[in-house]
Design an enzyme around this catalytic site. Structure first.
Site, short mmCIF file in Angstrom:
data_model
loop_
_atom_site.label_atom_id
_atom_site.label_comp_id
_atom_site.label_asym_id
_atom_site.label_seq_id
_atom_site.Cartn_x
_atom_site.Cartn_y
_atom_site.Cartn_z
N LYS A 13 0.84 -1.21 -0.05
CA LYS A 13 0.17 -0.08 -0.04
C LYS A 13 0.84 1.34 -0.21
CE LYS A 13 -2.39 -0.83 3.94
NZ LYS A 13 -1.60 -2.00 4.23
N ARG A 88 -9.66 1.05 8.60
CA ARG A 88 -9.23 -0.22 9.15
C ARG A 88 -10.06 -1.28 9.53
NH1 ARG A 88 -3.12 0.74 8.97
NH2 ARG A 88 -2.02 -0.98 9.21
N ARG A 123 11.56 -5.71 4.16
CA ARG A 123 10.85 -4.37 4.34
C ARG A 123 11.93 -3.51 4.97
NH1 ARG A 123 4.82 -2.36 4.78
NH2 ARG A 123 4.97 -3.02 7.08
N ARG A 156 11.10 -1.88 10.78
CA ARG A 156 9.98 -1.58 11.92
C ARG A 156 9.93 -2.70 12.95
NH1 ARG A 156 4.85 0.33 8.41
NH2 ARG A 156 3.75 -0.91 10.25
N ARG A 167 -0.74 -8.91 13.32
CA ARG A 167 -1.22 -7.96 12.48
C ARG A 167 -2.18 -8.42 11.26
NH1 ARG A 167 3.68 -5.19 10.67
NH2 ARG A 167 2.58 -3.64 9.64
P1 AMP Z 1 0.89 0.78 9.18
O1 AMP Z 1 2.08 1.68 8.91
O2 AMP Z 1 -0.32 1.40 8.34
O3 AMP Z 1 1.12 -0.72 8.58
O4 AMP Z 1 0.27 0.88 10.50
C1 AMP Z 1 1.04 0.24 11.55
C2 AMP Z 1 0.22 0.25 12.78
O5 AMP Z 1 -0.32 1.47 13.25
C3 AMP Z 1 -0.74 -0.57 12.73
O6 AMP Z 1 -0.52 -2.10 12.96
C4 AMP Z 1 -1.91 -0.16 13.80
O7 AMP Z 1 -1.23 -0.78 15.07
C5 AMP Z 1 -1.65 1.13 13.75
N1 AMP Z 1 -2.69 1.94 12.90
C6 AMP Z 1 -2.49 2.37 11.75
N2 AMP Z 1 -3.32 3.07 11.03
C7 AMP Z 1 -4.58 2.69 11.97
C8 AMP Z 1 -5.91 2.81 11.98
N3 AMP Z 1 -6.41 3.36 11.12
N4 AMP Z 1 -6.53 2.33 13.04
C9 AMP Z 1 -5.83 1.89 14.12
N5 AMP Z 1 -4.76 1.50 14.10
C10 AMP Z 1 -3.91 1.96 13.22
#
Ligand code: AMP
Length: 210
Positions: A13, A88, A123, A156, A167
């Site tokens: 994404k 999400r 990554r 990360r 996740r």
């Molecule tokens: P990402 O970088 O999009 O993979 O997000 C990393 C982490 O941030 C996720 O595993 C969640 O813990 C948190 N996170 C990101 N976006 C959201 C969202 N829209 N709602 C809740 N938690 C989020």
């Protein structure tokens, strides 16, 4: 154009959002990047978010929605934006509807779970600008350094296998049902993620037209 990118962690994404941002001239709004920035700054929102992110769960809606609303109020969002990582869950999709944000297209980037594991282990991310790379599929120009700002790239914490499995579970349970939600609205398009970033981008651009 107001776009949403759906997909499992590691489906690509972030990478596709950057490509689209450049092509369409609209900003990427990544809630994950904004939460990581809040953690790095040590804000109250960041402190709350860190607990959930470390466990691979979702950060509570009130925290994420507050950060998102603030960002969407910026001038650069007036011609559209690409949401990467929001909504999400169904409750978050309903928040967007209540805010009166009319999404034009939702692209679901689909990659099998086994492939996701391979992708996440390679990554690398830039904490400064949020750009993402893969050591094999999408390497930076200079080993270990971000193309945009020359910052060292990191792995990360939540890409570690234990957290990543959680996740992925959260994705299937809470995020995947959004496909049906947007299918019913007639704005969902499915794109199968390819190995080559540019092949996937071509499909994503096609999906925006059709
Ligand atoms: P990402 O970088 O999009 O993979 O997000 C990393 C982490 O941030 C996720 O595993 C969640 O813990 C948190 N996170 C990101 N976006 C959201 C969202 N829209 N709602 C809740 N938690 C989020």
């Amino acid at each position: 154009m107001k776009l949403v990118l759906l997909g499992a962690p590691g489906a690509g994404k972030g990478t596709q959002a950057e490509v689209l941002s450049e092509k369409l001239g609209i900003p990427v709004i990544s809630t994950g990047n904004m939460l990581r920035a809040a953690i790095a700054e040590g804000t109250e929102q960041g402190k709350t978010a860190e607990v959930y992110i470390k466990q691979g769960g979702l950060v509570p809606d009130d925290v994420v929605v507050e950060i998102l609303k603030e960002r969407l109020s910026h001038f650069d969002c007036k011609n559209g934006f690409i949401l990467d990582g929001f909504p999400r869950s169904l409750s978050q999709a309903e928040v967007l509807d209540k805010m009166g944000v009319a999404i034009d297209r939702v692209i679901s980037l689909e990659v099998p779970d086994e492939e996701i594991a391979k992708r996440l282990s390679g990554r690398r991310v830039c904490l400064l600008c949020g750009a993402t790379y893969h050591i094999e599929y999408n390497p930076p120009k200079q080993d270990g350094l971000c193309n945009n700002d020359n910052q060292p790239l990191i792995i990360r914490d939540d890409d570690k296998p234990e957290t990543f499995m959680k996740r992925l579970e959260v994705y299937h349970e809470l995020t995947e049902p959004l496909k049906e939600y947007y299918l019913d609205k007639g704005i969902l398009r499915i794109v199968v993620g390819q190995e080559e970033v540019s092949d996937t981008s071509r499909e994503v651009l096609k999906a925006l037209e059709g």
